[in-house]
Design a protein around this motif. Structure first.
Motif, PDB file in Angstrom:
ATOM      1  N   VAL A   1      47.033  34.550  37.814  1.00 31.18           N
ATOM      2  CA  VAL A   1      45.810  35.343  37.747  1.00 31.18           C
ATOM      3  C   VAL A   1      45.996  36.651  38.487  1.00 31.18           C
ATOM      4  O   VAL A   1      45.652  37.722  37.997  1.00 31.18           O
ATOM      5  CB  VAL A   1      44.616  34.543  38.317  1.00 31.18           C
ATOM      6  CG1 VAL A   1      43.409  35.444  38.553  1.00 31.18           C
ATOM      7  CG2 VAL A   1      44.242  33.421  37.365  1.00 31.18           C
ATOM      8  N   LEU A   2      46.543  36.603  39.671  1.00 30.62           N
ATOM      9  CA  LEU A   2      46.798  37.780  40.496  1.00 30.62           C
ATOM     10  C   LEU A   2      47.990  37.455  41.396  1.00 30.62           C
ATOM     11  O   LEU A   2      47.991  36.397  42.023  1.00 30.62           O
ATOM     12  CB  LEU A   2      45.558  38.113  41.326  1.00 30.62           C
ATOM     13  CG  LEU A   2      45.530  39.471  42.029  1.00 30.62           C
ATOM     14  CD1 LEU A   2      45.359  40.580  40.999  1.00 30.62           C
ATOM     15  CD2 LEU A   2      44.409  39.530  43.046  1.00 30.62           C
ATOM     16  N   PRO A   3      49.007  38.299  41.422  1.00 31.73           N
ATOM     17  CA  PRO A   3      49.118  39.635  40.826  1.00 31.73           C
ATOM     18  C   PRO A   3      49.807  39.674  39.463  1.00 31.73           C
ATOM     19  O   PRO A   3      49.978  40.753  38.906  1.00 31.73           O
ATOM     20  CB  PRO A   3      49.977  40.373  41.859  1.00 31.73           C
ATOM     21  CG  PRO A   3      50.897  39.318  42.376  1.00 31.73           C
ATOM     22  CD  PRO A   3      50.104  38.027  42.372  1.00 31.73           C
TER      23      PRO A   3
ATOM     24  N   TYR B   1      45.434  47.573  36.277  1.00 34.99           N
ATOM     25  CA  TYR B   1      44.303  47.336  37.173  1.00 34.99           C
ATOM     26  C   TYR B   1      43.624  46.029  36.735  1.00 34.99           C
ATOM     27  O   TYR B   1      42.833  46.030  35.784  1.00 34.99           O
ATOM     28  CB  TYR B   1      43.293  48.479  37.107  1.00 34.99           C
ATOM     29  CG  TYR B   1      43.804  49.807  37.618  1.00 34.99           C
ATOM     30  CD1 TYR B   1      43.846  50.085  38.976  1.00 34.99           C
ATOM     31  CD2 TYR B   1      44.233  50.795  36.739  1.00 34.99           C
ATOM     32  CE1 TYR B   1      44.297  51.307  39.447  1.00 34.99           C
ATOM     33  CE2 TYR B   1      44.698  52.012  37.192  1.00 34.99           C
ATOM     34  CZ  TYR B   1      44.728  52.268  38.551  1.00 34.99           C
ATOM     35  OH  TYR B   1      45.180  53.476  39.014  1.00 34.99           O
ATOM     36  N   PRO B   2      43.928  44.919  37.382  1.00 28.51           N
ATOM     37  CA  PRO B   2      43.291  43.652  36.971  1.00 28.51           C
ATOM     38  C   PRO B   2      41.827  43.617  37.378  1.00 28.51           C
ATOM     39  O   PRO B   2      41.439  44.169  38.413  1.00 28.51           O
ATOM     40  CB  PRO B   2      44.099  42.599  37.731  1.00 28.51           C
ATOM     41  CG  PRO B   2      44.605  43.320  38.945  1.00 28.51           C
ATOM     42  CD  PRO B   2      44.845  44.742  38.514  1.00 28.51           C
ATOM     43  N   VAL B   3      41.011  43.001  36.558  1.00 34.46           N
ATOM     44  CA  VAL B   3      39.593  42.813  36.860  1.00 34.46           C
ATOM     45  C   VAL B   3      39.392  41.325  37.159  1.00 34.46           C
ATOM     46  O   VAL B   3      39.358  40.500  36.247  1.00 34.46           O
ATOM     47  CB  VAL B   3      38.696  43.269  35.696  1.00 34.46           C
ATOM     48  CG1 VAL B   3      37.220  43.063  36.035  1.00 34.46           C
ATOM     49  CG2 VAL B   3      38.968  44.731  35.372  1.00 34.46           C
ATOM     50  N   VAL B   4      39.308  41.008  38.443  1.00 30.84           N
ATOM     51  CA  VAL B   4      39.244  39.625  38.897  1.00 30.84           C
ATOM     52  C   VAL B   4      37.864  39.362  39.501  1.00 30.84           C
ATOM     53  O   VAL B   4      37.354  40.165  40.289  1.00 30.84           O
ATOM     54  CB  VAL B   4      40.345  39.327  39.938  1.00 30.84           C
ATOM     55  CG1 VAL B   4      40.244  37.898  40.441  1.00 30.84           C
ATOM     56  CG2 VAL B   4      41.717  39.582  39.332  1.00 30.84           C
TER      57      VAL B   4
ATOM     58  N   VAL C   1      37.040  29.947  43.204  1.00 27.12           N
ATOM     59  CA  VAL C   1      37.586  30.076  41.857  1.00 27.12           C
ATOM     60  C   VAL C   1      37.743  31.560  41.558  1.00 27.12           C
ATOM     61  O   VAL C   1      36.796  32.337  41.699  1.00 27.12           O
ATOM     62  CB  VAL C   1      36.676  29.408  40.808  1.00 27.12           C
ATOM     63  CG1 VAL C   1      37.183  29.693  39.400  1.00 27.12           C
ATOM     64  CG2 VAL C   1      36.600  27.913  41.055  1.00 27.12           C
ATOM     65  N   ARG C   2      38.952  31.942  41.150  1.00 22.00           N
ATOM     66  CA  ARG C   2      39.236  33.329  40.795  1.00 22.00           C
ATOM     67  C   ARG C   2      39.586  33.391  39.324  1.00 22.00           C
ATOM     68  O   ARG C   2      40.495  32.688  38.863  1.00 22.00           O
ATOM     69  CB  ARG C   2      40.396  33.868  41.638  1.00 22.00           C
ATOM     70  CG  ARG C   2      40.138  33.852  43.129  1.00 22.00           C
ATOM     71  CD  ARG C   2      41.361  34.251  43.914  1.00 22.00           C
ATOM     72  NE  ARG C   2      41.176  33.989  45.343  1.00 22.00           N
ATOM     73  CZ  ARG C   2      42.166  33.901  46.209  1.00 22.00           C
ATOM     74  NH1 ARG C   2      43.416  34.045  45.804  1.00 22.00           N
ATOM     75  NH2 ARG C   2      41.915  33.662  47.489  1.00 22.00           N
ATOM     76  N   ALA C   3      38.863  34.218  38.609  1.00 22.86           N
ATOM     77  CA  ALA C   3      39.042  34.324  37.161  1.00 22.86           C
ATOM     78  C   ALA C   3      39.406  35.754  36.795  1.00 22.86           C
ATOM     79  O   ALA C   3      38.879  36.712  37.363  1.00 22.86           O
ATOM     80  CB  ALA C   3      37.769  33.903  36.430  1.00 22.86           C
ATOM     81  N   LEU C   4      40.296  35.889  35.834  1.00 23.58           N
ATOM     82  CA  LEU C   4      40.720  37.199  35.340  1.00 23.58           C
ATOM     83  C   LEU C   4      40.035  37.460  34.010  1.00 23.58           C
ATOM     84  O   LEU C   4      40.295  36.776  33.022  1.00 23.58           O
ATOM     85  CB  LEU C   4      42.245  37.225  35.161  1.00 23.58           C
ATOM     86  CG  LEU C   4      42.835  38.502  34.572  1.00 23.58           C
ATOM     87  CD1 LEU C   4      42.771  39.636  35.597  1.00 23.58           C
ATOM     88  CD2 LEU C   4      44.279  38.277  34.134  1.00 23.58           C
ATOM     89  N   SER C   5      39.146  38.447  33.974  1.00 24.18           N
ATOM     90  CA  SER C   5      38.448  38.761  32.725  1.00 24.18           C
ATOM     91  C   SER C   5      39.231  39.753  31.867  1.00 24.18           C
ATOM     92  O   SER C   5      38.994  39.852  30.661  1.00 24.18           O
ATOM     93  CB  SER C   5      37.059  39.325  33.007  1.00 24.18           C
ATOM     94  OG  SER C   5      37.141  40.523  33.744  1.00 24.18           O
ATOM     95  N   GLY C   6      40.147  40.486  32.465  1.00 24.68           N
ATOM     96  CA  GLY C   6      40.941  41.435  31.706  1.00 24.68           C
ATOM     97  C   GLY C   6      41.585  42.451  32.628  1.00 24.68           C
ATOM     98  O   GLY C   6      41.735  42.218  33.833  1.00 24.68           O
ATOM     99  N   PHE C   7      41.928  43.594  32.084  1.00 26.64           N
ATOM    100  CA  PHE C   7      42.596  44.624  32.865  1.00 26.64           C
ATOM    101  C   PHE C   7      42.343  45.977  32.221  1.00 26.64           C
ATOM    102  O   PHE C   7      41.887  46.072  31.070  1.00 26.64           O
ATOM    103  CB  PHE C   7      44.103  44.351  32.957  1.00 26.64           C
ATOM    104  CG  PHE C   7      44.805  44.332  31.624  1.00 26.64           C
ATOM    105  CD1 PHE C   7      45.338  45.494  31.078  1.00 26.64           C
ATOM    106  CD2 PHE C   7      44.923  43.152  30.902  1.00 26.64           C
ATOM    107  CE1 PHE C   7      45.971  45.485  29.844  1.00 26.64           C
ATOM    108  CE2 PHE C   7      45.556  43.132  29.661  1.00 26.64           C
ATOM    109  CZ  PHE C   7      46.073  44.299  29.136  1.00 26.64           C
ATOM    110  N   THR C   8      42.636  47.009  32.973  1.00 30.28           N
ATOM    111  CA  THR C   8      42.590  48.378  32.458  1.00 30.28           C
ATOM    112  C   THR C   8      43.902  49.062  32.807  1.00 30.28           C
ATOM    113  O   THR C   8      44.657  48.607  33.661  1.00 30.28           O
ATOM    114  CB  THR C   8      41.419  49.177  33.052  1.00 30.28           C
ATOM    115  OG1 THR C   8      41.627  49.340  34.475  1.00 30.28           O
ATOM    116  CG2 THR C   8      40.093  48.471  32.825  1.00 30.28           C
TER     117      THR C   8
END
Length: 617
Positions: free
Chosen positions: A13-15, A232-235, A378-385
């Motif tokens: 999820v990150l990084p 740029y992850p959106v977490v 809980v860490r969720a990744l919705s997407g990135f830019t």
């Protein structure tokens, strides 16, 4: 010789989440979209509160695997593919376009021209666009870009390239790409490579098939593959808290009761899912003040239909929902709720008002202290830019067919520290304090990160947010010396929304499978250790090795969003900070530059007590 490349489950999820490019053992890979994840071995991660806020059906973690995630497409684990596909040999300097068919499990790519085969290295430059697309640089076009169009057409060998190094120049000018096709000889150095050029965007990411490419007219930027603006992850993260019996839950239940008692509720349930429902929804929302999400949840409960999942707007910037209200209510409840993954107990500094200074001043300014022996996040990744943080969001499922998000769950412990509400209100009313924060607010309004940061700060940047945020950074830096965790192993959550009557910070450990819960942080929150830690923190924050430049700075850091805060005194690893090391000001904590600090009197009293002790000797 076989090699093994591993990425831990928590890193998916990150990084190293979807869309990230990273190097490992001299090779370069990109994480593919969740549509390419194996369907059978995914592990479900429960977080109904976060799922409801993000409008998804649930979360899944990448399958745990003892082996690597790179060489076997059908093996469990989140897949990663080689990127960039253009590689070069350090011996003969030949460039090769590496394809999936060339992969050999457990083996790095090797040069077919050398004997024995030398390991190929990835080209260091890639191209990106603001629409979130990523691709290889068209090296053939670059090598022939100074030729006339007719000359380029006569060269039909698109993969006979070499990556040469000159000893008569330095920097990018010493590197060039040359075409070795018979009768061509085109070449160009890389001096002007970085930036925007006339190359066309591929309209897709490396893991997407050719038919998934979308027409893209955005200008292409060529950057290094490890550049900061490439990903740029959106977490989003949420603590696992019991929602029942909290003031926030009671408020929602009362609002839900008003909705169900409304005269049009039955009619809305009958026509749910039809165009006629919009009229009833609007009237119920206006009469009760209910949000559209609450109506969706009540309709799903009443009709048995799943919550609607809105399709993301391709042109919209990432949206970060506020999840702090329920967490703050759970932490500050008179009788904190408890579950297997949420165990709290209240403690004190162990000081009394009759205690001498500086302890008495510390007692007056610090409010409740809650120790969290057990936390689940809980860490969720919705997407990135790409290119900028406020660019259009690329969803984790680039095909836009799935209604779940990748996530990981981590366990830890923490300390919730609140300030005294009356002392804080009085300090916030100071004219100099408000004037200083007004300058930071003006810089924030001009920043391209304004929308992202305002989602964390509330309606507008308040003095209490800057104070509490800086206090969290200083406390993490001090705790790293006292409890055995590194600064990267500690994280912050700032509860500083005046409209929700928040005035505290949570410092907690949630470093996944790296450190976990060891008990040292909670032990440091026991009396009298925490009081001693806070005093040492305050004394250390009163002086920075970069003073007076740091303390008198009128704008430093990213977008000039910091004041008296630098790497020597207040900054943390970015994974520990909610705002990316912005909106910090040490002067609001310990005073300086004609601004009263919230803990300034403690610094003064501590220095006076130290001077008296020296005189007594």
């Amino acid at each position: 010789m076989s090699r093994t490349l591993r990425v831990r489950q928590a890193q998916t999820v990150l990084p190293f989440g979807v869309g990230a490019v990273f190097d490992i053992q001299g090779e370069s890979f990109v994480a593919t979209g969740i549509g390419d994840w194996p369907q059978k071995a995914k592990q479900r991660v429960e977080s109904p509160r976060l799922a409801a806020r993000l409008g998804v059906t649930g979360f899944y973690a990448a399958p745990a695997t003892a082996n690597d995630r790179f060489d076997t497409p059908d093996a469990p684990g989140a897949p990663y593919i080689r990127f960039p596909s253009w590689l070069f040999c350090g011996a003969c300097r030949r460039m090769k376009r590496w394809r999936i068919a060339d992969e050999k499990p457990g083996q790095p790519p090797r040069c077919p021209s050398c004997s024995p085969g030398r390991t190929l290295a990835p080209m260091r430059f890639v191209q990106i666009c603001v629409a979130g697309h990523l691709g290889d640089v068209d090296w053939w076009f670059w090598a022939h870009s100074r030729q006339e169009a007719g000359q380029r057409r006569r060269c039909g060998e698109r993969e006979r390239l070499r990556f040469l190094v000159s000893e008569r120049a330095a920097g990018l000018e010493a590197l060039c790409v040359a075409c070795t096709a018979q009768g061509c000889g085109a070449r160009r150095d890389l001096l002007d490579l970085l930036g925007t050029h006339g190359m066309r965007c591929s309209g897709r990411n490396p893991w997407q098939r050719a038919h998934e490419a979308a027409p893209c007219g955005k200008p292409v930027q060529i950057v290094q593959r490890t550049a900061g603006n490439l990903y740029y992850p959106v977490v989003h993260s949420a603590l696992d808290i019991p929602e029942s019996d909290t003031p926030a839950a009671q408020e929602d239940e009362e609002l839900a009761r008003h909705v169900r008692d409304h005269d049009l509720w039955v009619s809305l349930c009958r026509v749910a899912g039809t165009p006629r429902a919009d009229v009833f929804r609007t009237m119920i929302e206006e009469d009760t003040g209910a949000t559209g999400h609450l109506l969706d949840a009540l309709l799903a409960e009443e009709t048995g239909q799943p919550l609607p999942v809105p399709s993301p707007d391709p042109a919209a910037a990432p949206v970060r929902p506020d999840l702090s209200r329920e967490e703050w209510a759970a932490f500050t409840a008179p009788a904190p709720p408890a579950t297997r993954d949420f165990a709290l107990r209240e403690t004190t500094l162990g000081l009394g008002r009759e205690t001498a200074e500086p302890w008495a001043g510390l007692h007056r300014r610090i409010g409740r202290i809650v120790l969290a022996d057990r936390l689940r996040e809980v860490r969720a990744l919705s997407g990135f830019t790409r290119v900028t943080p406020d660019a259009p969001l690329v969803p984790a499922d680039t095909a836009r067919r799935l209604n779940w998000l990748p996530a990981v769950e981590v366990f830890g412990e923490g300390i919730l520290l609140t300030l005294d509400k009356h002392e804080l209100t009085a300090w916030e009313g100071d004219t100099d304090v408000r004037r200083r924060v007004a300058g930071m607010r003006a810089d924030l309004d001009r920043s391209f990160q304004r929308d992202r940061l305002q989602a964390l700060t509330g309606n507008e940047l308040s003095p209490r947010f800057v104070l509490l945020h800086t206090l969290a950074h200083l406390l993490i830096r001090q705790l790293s010396f006292e409890c055995g965790y590194t600064t990267a192993g500690l994280r912050e959550r700032v509860y500083a929304r005046p409209e929700q009557d928040q005035y505290g910070i949570l410092v907690y450990t949630a470093a996944g499978d790296a450190e976990g819960t060891l008990g040292g942080l909670v032990q440091q929150g026991e009396p009298p250790r925490l009081a001693e830690t806070l005093l040492r923190m305050t004394e250390a924050a009163a002086w920075c090795s970069a003073d007076p430049l740091c303390s008198e700075h009128t704008g430093q850091g990213f977008g000039n969003l910091n004041r008296a805060a630098c790497h020597a005194c207040a900054l943390l690893p970015e994974t520990s900070c909610e705002t990316g090391n912005t909106l910090l000001d040490r002067a609001l904590v310990v005073g300086g530059d004609r601004v009263p600090g919230y803990l300034e009197s403690i610094v003064t009293a501590a220095r006076s007590a130290a001077a008296d002790a020296l005189e007594d000797k």
